[in-house]
Design an enzyme around this catalytic site. Sequence first.
Site, PDB file in Angstrom:
ATOM      1  N   GLY A  16       0.765  -1.146  -0.104  1.00  0.00           N
ATOM      2  CA  GLY A  16      -0.169   0.115   0.156  1.00  0.00           C
ATOM      3  C   GLY A  16       0.882   1.108   0.177  1.00  0.00           C
ATOM      4  O   GLY A  16       2.126   1.184   0.060  1.00  0.00           O
ATOM      5  N   GLY A  17       0.273   2.421   0.021  1.00  0.00           N
ATOM      6  CA  GLY A  17       0.916   3.740  -0.090  1.00  0.00           C
ATOM      7  C   GLY A  17       1.265   3.977   1.301  1.00  0.00           C
ATOM      8  O   GLY A  17       1.101   3.193   2.342  1.00  0.00           O
ATOM      9  N   HIS A  57       6.984   2.252  15.638  1.00  0.00           N
ATOM     10  CA  HIS A  57       6.848   0.542  15.102  1.00  0.00           C
ATOM     11  C   HIS A  57       7.266  -0.236  16.656  1.00  0.00           C
ATOM     12  O   HIS A  57       6.247  -1.132  16.964  1.00  0.00           O
ATOM     13  CB  HIS A  57       7.509   0.279  14.222  1.00  0.00           C
ATOM     14  CG  HIS A  57       6.978   0.700  12.884  1.00  0.00           C
ATOM     15  ND1 HIS A  57       6.586  -0.052  11.796  1.00  0.00           N
ATOM     16  CD2 HIS A  57       7.054   1.855  12.250  1.00  0.00           C
ATOM     17  CE1 HIS A  57       6.179   0.384  10.797  1.00  0.00           C
ATOM     18  NE2 HIS A  57       6.123   1.759  11.191  1.00  0.00           N
ATOM     19  N   ARG A  58       8.470   0.224  17.131  1.00  0.00           N
ATOM     20  CA  ARG A  58       8.819  -0.958  18.604  1.00  0.00           C
ATOM     21  C   ARG A  58       7.844  -0.821  19.601  1.00  0.00           C
ATOM     22  O   ARG A  58       7.191  -1.764  20.011  1.00  0.00           O
ATOM     23  CB  ARG A  58      10.015  -0.455  18.702  1.00  0.00           C
ATOM     24  CG  ARG A  58      11.038  -0.948  17.913  1.00  0.00           C
ATOM     25  CD  ARG A  58      12.616  -0.579  18.648  1.00  0.00           C
ATOM     26  NE  ARG A  58      13.482  -0.807  17.389  1.00  0.00           N
ATOM     27  CZ  ARG A  58      14.294  -1.930  17.241  1.00  0.00           C
ATOM     28  NH1 ARG A  58      14.240  -2.959  18.554  1.00  0.00           N
ATOM     29  NH2 ARG A  58      15.217  -2.101  16.630  1.00  0.00           N
TER      30      ARG A  58
END
Length: 175
Positions: A16-17, A57-58
Amino acid sequence: MPDRVASGGMLTLVIGGARSGKSAHAERLVTACPAPWAYIATAQAYDDEMRERIALHRSRRGGGWTTVDAPLDLIGAIEALPDGRPVLIDCLTLWLANHMLAEHDIEAECQGLADVLSRPRGPWFVVSNEVGQGIVPDNALARRFRDAAGRLNQQVAAVADTVLMMVAGLPLKVK
């Protein structure tokens, strides 16, 4: 493909973008599998903004995850994992950019990765960016990257059991 299903080896490409929800959706798919989970990260923190992205993200991942940093040796990182381990690889386009900046043989690297991904030894989930739906880039390096990313995404989609396209946080099944 039936042998892959019977052995538990399945490959899902989540594409995806930017900010389409790819990574978060892939994380949900992985955590639907029994832990422990492996997260193979391809990002390199060259600046504060990227360090913040990596930290975000972590922070979304709780216990049960093992993180492996593989900005270049993604194939080696995948091959080192035990059979049956649910794996999230995030993301192919950062890995590709790392190889382009290192002036490696992009075609050989991409073919090698596609070969390894064609033989999943567990539930594997791969995140990649769709970069070909925008305007034509104004410089040669950006055009080379866009074209290489498109070819890599096609190679991985061809060997994937499932391809999901993320749009505004919603997964659309393509394959």
